[in-house]
Design a protein around this motif. Structure first.
Motif, PDB file in Angstrom:
ATOM      1  N   ASN A  20       0.836  -1.202   0.000  1.00 45.52           N
ATOM      2  CA  ASN A  20       0.000   0.000   0.000  1.00 45.52           C
ATOM      3  C   ASN A  20       0.864   1.242   0.000  1.00 45.52           C
ATOM      4  OD1 ASN A  20       0.407  -0.949   2.958  1.00 45.52           O
ATOM      5  ND2 ASN A  20      -0.010   1.242   3.136  1.00 45.52           N
ATOM      6  N   ASP A  21       0.268   2.329  -0.493  1.00 47.40           N
ATOM      7  CA  ASP A  21       0.924   3.625  -0.396  1.00 47.40           C
ATOM      8  C   ASP A  21       0.367   4.380   0.808  1.00 47.40           C
ATOM      9  OD1 ASP A  21      -1.541   4.727  -1.191  1.00 47.40           O
ATOM     10  OD2 ASP A  21      -0.761   5.583  -3.061  1.00 47.40           O
ATOM     11  N   HIS A  22       0.595   5.682   0.835  1.00 46.81           N
ATOM     12  CA  HIS A  22       0.206   6.524   1.975  1.00 46.81           C
ATOM     13  C   HIS A  22      -1.302   6.628   2.185  1.00 46.81           C
ATOM     14  CE1 HIS A  22       0.745   8.920  -1.678  1.00 46.81           C
ATOM     15  NE2 HIS A  22      -0.340   9.569  -1.284  1.00 46.81           N
ATOM     16  N   ALA A  23      -2.106   6.236   1.205  1.00 44.23           N
ATOM     17  CA  ALA A  23      -3.567   6.270   1.379  1.00 44.23           C
ATOM     18  C   ALA A  23      -4.090   5.050   2.137  1.00 44.23           C
ATOM     19  CB  ALA A  23      -4.268   6.357   0.021  1.00 44.23           C
ATOM     20  N   GLY A  24      -3.235   4.038   2.322  1.00 39.32           N
ATOM     21  CA  GLY A  24      -3.766   2.786   2.837  1.00 39.32           C
ATOM     22  C   GLY A  24      -3.223   2.162   4.102  1.00 39.32           C
ATOM     23  N   PRO A  25      -2.423   2.842   4.932  1.00 31.88           N
ATOM     24  CA  PRO A  25      -1.917   2.157   6.133  1.00 31.88           C
ATOM     25  C   PRO A  25      -3.010   1.605   7.050  1.00 31.88           C
ATOM     26  CG  PRO A  25      -0.639   4.133   5.776  1.00 31.88           C
ATOM     27  CD  PRO A  25      -1.792   4.168   4.802  1.00 31.88           C
ATOM     28  N   ASP A  26      -4.074   2.369   7.278  1.00 29.57           N
ATOM     29  CA  ASP A  26      -5.149   1.881   8.157  1.00 29.57           C
ATOM     30  C   ASP A  26      -5.863   0.688   7.537  1.00 29.57           C
ATOM     31  OD1 ASP A  26      -4.562   3.857   9.997  1.00 29.57           O
ATOM     32  OD2 ASP A  26      -6.158   5.207   9.305  1.00 29.57           O
ATOM     33  N   TYR A  27      -6.038   0.715   6.223  1.00 34.57           N
ATOM     34  CA  TYR A  27      -6.671  -0.404   5.511  1.00 34.57           C
ATOM     35  C   TYR A  27      -5.787  -1.642   5.614  1.00 34.57           C
ATOM     36  CZ  TYR A  27     -10.205   2.660   3.520  1.00 34.57           C
ATOM     37  OH  TYR A  27     -11.256   3.503   3.358  1.00 34.57           O
ATOM     38  N   LYS A  28      -4.494  -1.446   5.327  1.00 35.93           N
ATOM     39  CA  LYS A  28      -3.564  -2.567   5.402  1.00 35.93           C
ATOM     40  C   LYS A  28      -3.560  -3.177   6.797  1.00 35.93           C
ATOM     41  CE  LYS A  28       0.554  -1.996   6.363  1.00 35.93           C
ATOM     42  NZ  LYS A  28       1.881  -1.441   6.404  1.00 35.93           N
ATOM     43  N   ASN A  29      -3.479  -2.359   7.815  1.00 31.22           N
ATOM     44  CA  ASN A  29      -3.413  -2.878   9.183  1.00 31.22           C
ATOM     45  C   ASN A  29      -4.664  -3.687   9.531  1.00 31.22           C
ATOM     46  OD1 ASN A  29      -0.871  -1.782   9.590  1.00 31.22           O
ATOM     47  ND2 ASN A  29      -1.684   0.125  10.428  1.00 31.22           N
ATOM     48  N   ALA A  30      -5.823  -3.208   9.136  1.00 28.65           N
ATOM     49  CA  ALA A  30      -7.067  -3.943   9.408  1.00 28.65           C
ATOM     50  C   ALA A  30      -7.107  -5.250   8.627  1.00 28.65           C
ATOM     51  CB  ALA A  30      -8.279  -3.078   9.057  1.00 28.65           C
ATOM     52  N   VAL A  66      -4.493  -6.985   7.429  1.00 29.01           N
ATOM     53  CA  VAL A  66      -3.477  -7.892   7.970  1.00 29.01           C
ATOM     54  C   VAL A  66      -3.973  -8.537   9.255  1.00 29.01           C
ATOM     55  CG1 VAL A  66      -1.171  -8.002   9.024  1.00 29.01           C
ATOM     56  CG2 VAL A  66      -1.487  -6.805   6.841  1.00 29.01           C
ATOM     57  N   ALA A  67      -4.573  -7.766  10.143  1.00 26.41           N
ATOM     58  CA  ALA A  67      -5.110  -8.324  11.394  1.00 26.41           C
ATOM     59  C   ALA A  67      -6.156  -9.389  11.089  1.00 26.41           C
ATOM     60  CB  ALA A  67      -5.698  -7.217  12.266  1.00 26.41           C
ATOM     61  N   TYR A  68      -7.033  -9.107  10.149  1.00 30.14           N
ATOM     62  CA  TYR A  68      -8.069 -10.072   9.760  1.00 30.14           C
ATOM     63  C   TYR A  68      -7.437 -11.342   9.183  1.00 30.14           C
ATOM     64  CZ  TYR A  68     -11.621 -12.354   7.002  1.00 30.14           C
ATOM     65  OH  TYR A  68     -12.448 -13.304   6.454  1.00 30.14           O
ATOM     66  N   LEU A  69      -6.487 -11.185   8.284  1.00 30.24           N
ATOM     67  CA  LEU A  69      -5.856 -12.351   7.653  1.00 30.24           C
ATOM     68  C   LEU A  69      -5.107 -13.205   8.669  1.00 30.24           C
ATOM     69  CD1 LEU A  69      -4.477 -10.672   4.407  1.00 30.24           C
ATOM     70  CD2 LEU A  69      -6.422 -12.255   4.586  1.00 30.24           C
ATOM     71  N   GLY A  76      -5.506 -17.201  10.195  1.00 30.37           N
ATOM     72  CA  GLY A  76      -4.416 -18.161  10.081  1.00 30.37           C
ATOM     73  C   GLY A  76      -3.568 -18.034   8.827  1.00 30.37           C
ATOM     74  N   HIS A  77      -3.733 -16.957   8.076  1.00 32.52           N
ATOM     75  CA  HIS A  77      -2.935 -16.750   6.868  1.00 32.52           C
ATOM     76  C   HIS A  77      -1.601 -16.106   7.223  1.00 32.52           C
ATOM     77  CE1 HIS A  77      -6.362 -17.806   4.424  1.00 32.52           C
ATOM     78  NE2 HIS A  77      -7.094 -16.849   4.964  1.00 32.52           N
ATOM     79  N   ALA A 100     -13.464  -3.081   2.608  1.00 27.60           N
ATOM     80  CA  ALA A 100     -12.201  -3.643   2.134  1.00 27.60           C
ATOM     81  C   ALA A 100     -11.968  -5.029   2.712  1.00 27.60           C
ATOM     82  CB  ALA A 100     -11.044  -2.711   2.486  1.00 27.60           C
ATOM     83  N   VAL A 101     -12.201  -5.195   3.993  1.00 35.86           N
ATOM     84  CA  VAL A 101     -12.031  -6.514   4.625  1.00 35.86           C
ATOM     85  C   VAL A 101     -13.015  -7.517   4.037  1.00 35.86           C
ATOM     86  CG1 VAL A 101     -12.218  -7.781   6.807  1.00 35.86           C
ATOM     87  CG2 VAL A 101     -11.034  -5.572   6.752  1.00 35.86           C
TER      88      VAL A 101
END
Length: 143
Positions: free
Chosen positions: A7-17, A19-22, A26-27, A116-117
């Motif tokens: 992700n770029d600067h628009a997506g850190p919060d999206y990525k973190n959510a 990643v936590a979900y994945l 168990g991924h 997104a999730v």
């Protein structure tokens, strides 16, 4: 399953959510994304995801930028990548069912984190239908 994410600067919060979900599911996640909101160039984070998926290091990829377009164009430059820009879970399902997409591109400025999730969940849990779609997918690659 191994999932590569960038992700770029628009997506850190999206990525973190995501990643936590994945990880909760168990991924294993390979993180190529930025963690800051400082302006960065999305190709620097998209290309590593495409390389992971194309090489088999990751089963699927997730890329995130403001519109989803720039990073989607970037990863689709890689020959074996079929990345789909998705803004609702129905599009994510069709991208897998009909196009055998292996990367999902998410527009952070036009979807919520919850959407997104949900799209990622749908994308990862939808199989390619094959059949009449297989020949079409085969034709996507340059001759």
């Amino acid at each position: 399953m191994k999932i590569s994410i960038g992700n770029d600067h628009a997506g850190p919060d999206y990525k973190n959510a995501i990643v936590a979900y994945l990880e909760q599911k168990g991924h294993q996640v390979i993180n190529h994304g930025t963690n800051t909101f400082d302006s960065v160039d999305y190709p620097d984070f998209g290309h590593p995801v495409a390389i992971d998926v194309a090489s088999g290091k990751a089963d699927f990829g997730i890329v995130i930028c403001g519109s989803g377009n720039g990073i989607n164009m970037t990863v689709n430059k890689h020959q074996s990548i079929r990345s789909a820009l998705c803004w609702m879970k129905e599009i994510a399902a069709l991208a897998r069912q009909h196009n055998d997409a292996n990367i999902i591109s998410i527009p952070a400025r036009y979807t919520s984190i919850q959407q997104a999730v949900e799209m990622v969940d749908t994308f990862l849990n939808t199989d390619f239908e094959g059949g009449r779609h297989a020949n079409r997918v085969h034709k996507i690659a340059c001759p």
